[in-house]
Write a protein that holds these residues in place. Sequence first.
Motif, PDB file in Angstrom:
ATOM      1  N   GLN A  33       8.499  -9.028  31.580  1.00 58.96           N
ATOM      2  CA  GLN A  33       7.992 -10.247  30.942  1.00 58.96           C
ATOM      3  C   GLN A  33       6.477 -10.290  31.015  1.00 58.96           C
ATOM      4  O   GLN A  33       5.808 -10.663  30.049  1.00 58.96           O
ATOM      5  CB  GLN A  33       8.596 -11.486  31.602  1.00 58.96           C
ATOM      6  CG  GLN A  33      10.055 -11.695  31.266  1.00 58.96           C
ATOM      7  CD  GLN A  33      10.663 -12.843  32.067  1.00 58.96           C
ATOM      8  OE1 GLN A  33      10.032 -13.377  32.966  1.00 58.96           O
ATOM      9  NE2 GLN A  33      11.902 -13.181  31.736  1.00 58.96           N
ATOM     10  N   ALA A  34       5.932  -9.889  32.164  1.00 60.02           N
ATOM     11  CA  ALA A  34       4.478  -9.868  32.307  1.00 60.02           C
ATOM     12  C   ALA A  34       3.881  -8.841  31.351  1.00 60.02           C
ATOM     13  O   ALA A  34       2.863  -9.090  30.702  1.00 60.02           O
ATOM     14  CB  ALA A  34       4.088  -9.563  33.751  1.00 60.02           C
ATOM     15  N   ARG A  35       4.530  -7.678  31.263  1.00 60.48           N
ATOM     16  CA  ARG A  35       4.045  -6.643  30.354  1.00 60.48           C
ATOM     17  C   ARG A  35       4.139  -7.132  28.913  1.00 60.48           C
ATOM     18  O   ARG A  35       3.227  -6.956  28.126  1.00 60.48           O
ATOM     19  CB  ARG A  35       4.878  -5.378  30.537  1.00 60.48           C
ATOM     20  CG  ARG A  35       4.165  -4.163  30.021  1.00 60.48           C
ATOM     21  CD  ARG A  35       4.903  -2.860  30.293  1.00 60.48           C
ATOM     22  NE  ARG A  35       5.255  -2.714  31.711  1.00 60.48           N
ATOM     23  CZ  ARG A  35       6.431  -2.305  32.153  1.00 60.48           C
ATOM     24  NH1 ARG A  35       7.396  -1.997  31.295  1.00 60.48           N
ATOM     25  NH2 ARG A  35       6.689  -2.182  33.434  1.00 60.48           N
ATOM     26  N   ARG A  36       5.250  -7.748  28.575  1.00 64.11           N
ATOM     27  CA  ARG A  36       5.411  -8.294  27.227  1.00 64.11           C
ATOM     28  C   ARG A  36       4.356  -9.348  26.944  1.00 64.11           C
ATOM     29  O   ARG A  36       3.737  -9.355  25.904  1.00 64.11           O
ATOM     30  CB  ARG A  36       6.792  -8.904  27.053  1.00 64.11           C
ATOM     31  CG  ARG A  36       7.864  -7.907  26.847  1.00 64.11           C
ATOM     32  CD  ARG A  36       9.178  -8.613  26.538  1.00 64.11           C
ATOM     33  NE  ARG A  36      10.273  -7.679  26.719  1.00 64.11           N
ATOM     34  CZ  ARG A  36      11.451  -8.008  27.203  1.00 64.11           C
ATOM     35  NH1 ARG A  36      11.697  -9.251  27.561  1.00 64.11           N
ATOM     36  NH2 ARG A  36      12.392  -7.109  27.326  1.00 64.11           N
ATOM     37  N   SER A  37       4.160 -10.236  27.888  1.00 63.41           N
ATOM     38  CA  SER A  37       3.183 -11.288  27.648  1.00 63.41           C
ATOM     39  C   SER A  37       1.776 -10.706  27.591  1.00 63.41           C
ATOM     40  O   SER A  37       0.942 -11.154  26.818  1.00 63.41           O
ATOM     41  CB  SER A  37       3.284 -12.378  28.728  1.00 63.41           C
ATOM     42  OG  SER A  37       2.929 -11.842  29.994  1.00 63.41           O
ATOM     43  N   ARG A  38       1.501  -9.653  28.389  1.00 59.94           N
ATOM     44  CA  ARG A  38       0.190  -9.019  28.304  1.00 59.94           C
ATOM     45  C   ARG A  38       0.008  -8.333  26.962  1.00 59.94           C
ATOM     46  O   ARG A  38      -1.029  -8.438  26.336  1.00 59.94           O
ATOM     47  CB  ARG A  38       0.027  -7.994  29.430  1.00 59.94           C
ATOM     48  CG  ARG A  38      -0.707  -8.560  30.613  1.00 59.94           C
ATOM     49  CD  ARG A  38      -1.051  -7.487  31.594  1.00 59.94           C
ATOM     50  NE  ARG A  38       0.174  -7.148  32.331  1.00 59.94           N
ATOM     51  CZ  ARG A  38       0.462  -5.975  32.842  1.00 59.94           C
ATOM     52  NH1 ARG A  38      -0.396  -4.991  32.733  1.00 59.94           N
ATOM     53  NH2 ARG A  38       1.584  -5.767  33.469  1.00 59.94           N
ATOM     54  N   ALA A  44      -2.604 -10.419  20.259  1.00 59.59           N
ATOM     55  CA  ALA A  44      -3.231 -11.612  19.685  1.00 59.59           C
ATOM     56  C   ALA A  44      -4.749 -11.480  19.735  1.00 59.59           C
ATOM     57  O   ALA A  44      -5.446 -11.816  18.761  1.00 59.59           O
ATOM     58  CB  ALA A  44      -2.770 -12.857  20.442  1.00 59.59           C
ATOM     59  N   PHE A  45      -5.271 -10.980  20.821  1.00 56.19           N
ATOM     60  CA  PHE A  45      -6.719 -10.799  20.935  1.00 56.19           C
ATOM     61  C   PHE A  45      -7.209  -9.764  19.928  1.00 56.19           C
ATOM     62  O   PHE A  45      -8.240  -9.965  19.279  1.00 56.19           O
ATOM     63  CB  PHE A  45      -7.086 -10.369  22.364  1.00 56.19           C
ATOM     64  CG  PHE A  45      -8.550 -10.190  22.561  1.00 56.19           C
ATOM     65  CD1 PHE A  45      -9.397 -11.293  22.608  1.00 56.19           C
ATOM     66  CD2 PHE A  45      -9.097  -8.917  22.678  1.00 56.19           C
ATOM     67  CE1 PHE A  45     -10.751 -11.125  22.771  1.00 56.19           C
ATOM     68  CE2 PHE A  45     -10.455  -8.745  22.839  1.00 56.19           C
ATOM     69  CZ  PHE A  45     -11.294  -9.852  22.888  1.00 56.19           C
ATOM     70  N   LEU A  46      -6.465  -8.671  19.792  1.00 58.92           N
ATOM     71  CA  LEU A  46      -6.834  -7.644  18.813  1.00 58.92           C
ATOM     72  C   LEU A  46      -6.802  -8.209  17.397  1.00 58.92           C
ATOM     73  O   LEU A  46      -7.706  -7.960  16.596  1.00 58.92           O
ATOM     74  CB  LEU A  46      -5.891  -6.452  18.928  1.00 58.92           C
ATOM     75  CG  LEU A  46      -6.173  -5.287  17.991  1.00 58.92           C
ATOM     76  CD1 LEU A  46      -7.548  -4.703  18.276  1.00 58.92           C
ATOM     77  CD2 LEU A  46      -5.096  -4.234  18.131  1.00 58.92           C
ATOM     78  N   VAL A  50      -9.948  -8.426  14.852  1.00 59.34           N
ATOM     79  CA  VAL A  50      -9.900  -7.848  13.507  1.00 59.34           C
ATOM     80  C   VAL A  50     -10.190  -8.909  12.452  1.00 59.34           C
ATOM     81  O   VAL A  50     -10.972  -8.685  11.520  1.00 59.34           O
ATOM     82  CB  VAL A  50      -8.532  -7.165  13.264  1.00 59.34           C
ATOM     83  CG1 VAL A  50      -8.352  -6.801  11.797  1.00 59.34           C
ATOM     84  CG2 VAL A  50      -8.403  -5.936  14.143  1.00 59.34           C
ATOM     85  N   CYS A  51      -9.594 -10.080  12.594  1.00 64.29           N
ATOM     86  CA  CYS A  51      -9.844 -11.169  11.637  1.00 64.29           C
ATOM     87  C   CYS A  51     -11.299 -11.600  11.679  1.00 64.29           C
ATOM     88  O   CYS A  51     -11.910 -11.856  10.633  1.00 64.29           O
ATOM     89  CB  CYS A  51      -8.920 -12.348  11.918  1.00 64.29           C
ATOM     90  SG  CYS A  51      -7.199 -12.029  11.498  1.00 64.29           S
ATOM     91  N   SER A  52     -11.857 -11.658  12.862  1.00 63.84           N
ATOM     92  CA  SER A  52     -13.268 -12.036  12.991  1.00 63.84           C
ATOM     93  C   SER A  52     -14.168 -11.014  12.311  1.00 63.84           C
ATOM     94  O   SER A  52     -15.134 -11.374  11.639  1.00 63.84           O
ATOM     95  CB  SER A  52     -13.658 -12.157  14.467  1.00 63.84           C
ATOM     96  OG  SER A  52     -12.910 -13.159  15.093  1.00 63.84           O
ATOM     97  N   MET A  53     -13.839  -9.748  12.468  1.00 66.51           N
ATOM     98  CA  MET A  53     -14.623  -8.694  11.819  1.00 66.51           C
ATOM     99  C   MET A  53     -14.524  -8.789  10.302  1.00 66.51           C
ATOM    100  O   MET A  53     -15.516  -8.631   9.602  1.00 66.51           O
ATOM    101  CB  MET A  53     -14.144  -7.312  12.293  1.00 66.51           C
ATOM    102  CG  MET A  53     -14.395  -7.036  13.749  1.00 66.51           C
ATOM    103  SD  MET A  53     -16.136  -6.950  14.142  1.00 66.51           S
ATOM    104  CE  MET A  53     -16.528  -5.378  13.449  1.00 66.51           C
ATOM    105  N   ILE A  54     -13.323  -9.061   9.817  1.00 69.46           N
ATOM    106  CA  ILE A  54     -13.138  -9.188   8.366  1.00 69.46           C
ATOM    107  C   ILE A  54     -13.949 -10.356   7.837  1.00 69.46           C
ATOM    108  O   ILE A  54     -14.647 -10.245   6.824  1.00 69.46           O
ATOM    109  CB  ILE A  54     -11.640  -9.324   8.026  1.00 69.46           C
ATOM    110  CG1 ILE A  54     -10.932  -7.997   8.263  1.00 69.46           C
ATOM    111  CG2 ILE A  54     -11.443  -9.794   6.591  1.00 69.46           C
ATOM    112  CD1 ILE A  54      -9.426  -8.075   8.142  1.00 69.46           C
ATOM    113  N   VAL A  55     -13.865 -11.483   8.524  1.00 68.38           N
ATOM    114  CA  VAL A  55     -14.618 -12.666   8.090  1.00 68.38           C
ATOM    115  C   VAL A  55     -16.113 -12.401   8.181  1.00 68.38           C
ATOM    116  O   VAL A  55     -16.882 -12.775   7.296  1.00 68.38           O
ATOM    117  CB  VAL A  55     -14.211 -13.898   8.930  1.00 68.38           C
ATOM    118  CG1 VAL A  55     -15.157 -15.052   8.711  1.00 68.38           C
ATOM    119  CG2 VAL A  55     -12.789 -14.298   8.599  1.00 68.38           C
ATOM    120  N   ALA A  56     -16.538 -11.735   9.258  1.00 66.79           N
ATOM    121  CA  ALA A  56     -17.965 -11.469   9.439  1.00 66.79           C
ATOM    122  C   ALA A  56     -18.496 -10.489   8.397  1.00 66.79           C
ATOM    123  O   ALA A  56     -19.654 -10.594   7.982  1.00 66.79           O
ATOM    124  CB  ALA A  56     -18.212 -10.927  10.848  1.00 66.79           C
TER     125      ALA A  56
END
Length: 156
Positions: A33-38, A44-46, A50-56
């Motif tokens: 569960q910890a591995r899954r949540s990590r 989610a962070f990635l 990626v979305c931030s880079m696209i917008v930028a």
Amino acid sequence: MARDRDRFSTATRLRLLGEQTAARVYRSQTRRQARRSRLTGRAAFLALVVCSMIVALAYPTRQYVSQRNEIAEQQRLADEARERVERLRDEKARLQDDAYVKRLAREHLHMVMPGETGYTMVNPRAGQQPRVEEGGVGQPWYSNVWDDVDRADTGR
């Protein structure tokens, strides 16, 4: 008693083994569960990065493409202006020739040289609409010329 002790120790051992097994299962589940949540957090962070880079990069990329189009348009206009300058230079060189200037004066200004007689032909019916009975509407110009010649010959 020794037998009870062995039984007790076996029962105790089984109980301890069960507890240890349960603890291992629990630990492995929490690790998964910890591995899954990590991984989910990492994913989610990635995705956020990626979305931030696209917008930028979207606006600068759009500006880049727009400016490239403007540069191409300005180069096209510069080429057209260069061609026009060349045509005007050619025209200027031709206007330095007296024979060319005389020819233009004769054609466009209807000028004549001294001693020459100039003639201007005026059509008396230039302002009138052609009559239908003459057949002027829808006929080629040479038919109208022959009709006028025939009419002049008959005296009408």
